[in-house]
Design an enzyme around this catalytic site. Structure first.
Site, PDB file in Angstrom:
ATOM      1  N   ASP A  88      24.371  37.192  32.675  1.00  0.00           N
ATOM      2  CA  ASP A  88      23.320  37.744  31.817  1.00  0.00           C
ATOM      3  C   ASP A  88      23.802  38.001  30.401  1.00  0.00           C
ATOM      4  O   ASP A  88      25.002  38.072  30.118  1.00  0.00           O
ATOM      5  CB  ASP A  88      22.841  39.081  32.389  1.00  0.00           C
ATOM      6  N   LYS A 127      25.739  42.168  39.799  1.00  0.00           N
ATOM      7  CA  LYS A 127      24.618  41.368  40.251  1.00  0.00           C
ATOM      8  C   LYS A 127      24.919  39.881  40.074  1.00  0.00           C
ATOM      9  O   LYS A 127      24.272  39.009  40.666  1.00  0.00           O
ATOM     10  CB  LYS A 127      23.381  41.705  39.411  1.00  0.00           C
ATOM     11  N   GLY A 128      25.899  39.588  39.235  1.00  0.00           N
ATOM     12  CA  GLY A 128      26.096  38.226  38.746  1.00  0.00           C
ATOM     13  C   GLY A 128      26.439  37.183  39.794  1.00  0.00           C
ATOM     14  O   GLY A 128      26.153  36.000  39.614  1.00  0.00           O
ATOM     15  N   GLU A 176      32.750  35.944  42.989  1.00  0.00           N
ATOM     16  CA  GLU A 176      32.498  36.438  41.632  1.00  0.00           C
ATOM     17  C   GLU A 176      31.873  35.341  40.778  1.00  0.00           C
ATOM     18  O   GLU A 176      32.064  34.144  41.041  1.00  0.00           O
ATOM     19  CB  GLU A 176      33.851  36.921  41.053  1.00  0.00           C
ATOM     20  N   ASP A 177      31.115  35.750  39.769  1.00  0.00           N
ATOM     21  CA  ASP A 177      30.503  34.756  38.883  1.00  0.00           C
ATOM     22  C   ASP A 177      31.521  34.188  37.898  1.00  0.00           C
ATOM     23  O   ASP A 177      31.607  32.981  37.697  1.00  0.00           O
ATOM     24  CB  ASP A 177      29.280  35.342  38.140  1.00  0.00           C
ATOM     25  N   ASP A 218      37.080  36.702  33.558  1.00  0.00           N
ATOM     26  CA  ASP A 218      37.241  36.695  32.101  1.00  0.00           C
ATOM     27  C   ASP A 218      38.608  37.314  31.786  1.00  0.00           C
ATOM     28  O   ASP A 218      39.627  36.641  31.885  1.00  0.00           O
ATOM     29  CB  ASP A 218      36.057  37.474  31.517  1.00  0.00           C
ATOM     30  N   LYS A 276      37.657  31.705  32.828  1.00  0.00           N
ATOM     31  CA  LYS A 276      37.961  31.593  31.390  1.00  0.00           C
ATOM     32  C   LYS A 276      39.409  32.030  31.197  1.00  0.00           C
ATOM     33  O   LYS A 276      39.677  33.143  30.760  1.00  0.00           O
ATOM     34  CB  LYS A 276      37.077  32.577  30.615  1.00  0.00           C
ATOM     35  N   ARG A 336      19.673  35.685  34.041  1.00  0.00           N
ATOM     36  CA  ARG A 336      20.364  35.514  35.329  1.00  0.00           C
ATOM     37  C   ARG A 336      19.676  34.465  36.196  1.00  0.00           C
ATOM     38  O   ARG A 336      20.306  33.863  37.059  1.00  0.00           O
ATOM     39  CB  ARG A 336      20.375  36.842  36.104  1.00  0.00           C
TER      40      ARG A 336
END
Ligand code: IMP
Length: 179
Positions: free
Chosen positions: A159, A44-45, A99-100, A103, A131, A165
């Site tokens: 989130d 959902k991000g 994409e949010d 990582d 990141k 969010r």
């Protein structure tokens, strides 16, 4: 500012400005090769980022969505389970994955391979945040909004336990929120 936020890392204005830059860059890169990407956002991000960046992409793009979850207990393998698959065939398509945050990179690495296995002609990645210090697989996003340090962030799609969010900025939670 939300009462649970300790610090705003990236403001709403900074996000808007960077999305406009990225959108223009994407427009000119794809126009230069006479191509139009299918925007595939990761639920959902990535939803707030998709809606913000899409208005700055001046191409006749289509949009689709995927939702994946990491397999529990197989962190080192990084396989993902598909919760929602694409609606259409992507044979030969140029895909721009939205994409949010990247990582460890496991999710996007697996999804990218999956899209190529489905016949995608090209898969590129645009991420709001990166990141790099957390990376465990060798994957590089083609377009990055902001490189951030190794901090857990929330807001603008991201989130903690499904909350935050809807914040319009990216921030760091107060320590007591993790108790
Ligand atoms: P990766 O497979 O480790 O790259 O994980 C990517 C996903 O983990 C992102 O799409 C987010 O959903 C989640 N994630 C990673 N870091 C953060 C963070 O700092 N805040 C919120 N979600 C995060």
């Amino acid at each position: 500012m939300h009462k649970d936020i300790k610090k705003v890392l990236i403001s709403e204005a900074e996000i808007e400005q960077r999305c406009s830059e990225l959108g223009k860059q994407i427009t000119s890169d794809y126009a230069a090769i006479n191509d139009v990407p299918l925007l595939v956002a990761m639920l959902k991000g990535a939803v707030p980022f998709l809606t913000k960046i899409a208005k700055y992409i001046d191409l006749d793009v289509e949009m689709d969505f995927m939702a994946v979850a990491s397999y529990q207990g197989t962190e080192s393998i990084g396989d993902v389970r598909i919760l929602k698959d694409l609606d259409r065939s992507i044979k030969g398509a140029s895909i721009l994955l939205v994409e949010d945050i990247v990582d460890t990179g496991r999710t996007l690495d697996t999804v990218k391979e999956l899209l190529y296995n489905k016949g995608a002609g090209d898969v590129k990645i645009v991420t709001l945040l990166d990141k790099p210090s957390r990376r465990v697989v060798d994957i590089t996003a083609d377009y990055v909004g902001f490189v951030i340090p190794n901090e857990f962030v929330v807001g603008f799609g991201m989130d903690f336990n499904e909350k935050y969010r809807n914040l319009p900025y990216v921030g760091i939670l107060k320590d007591e929120c993790y108790l």
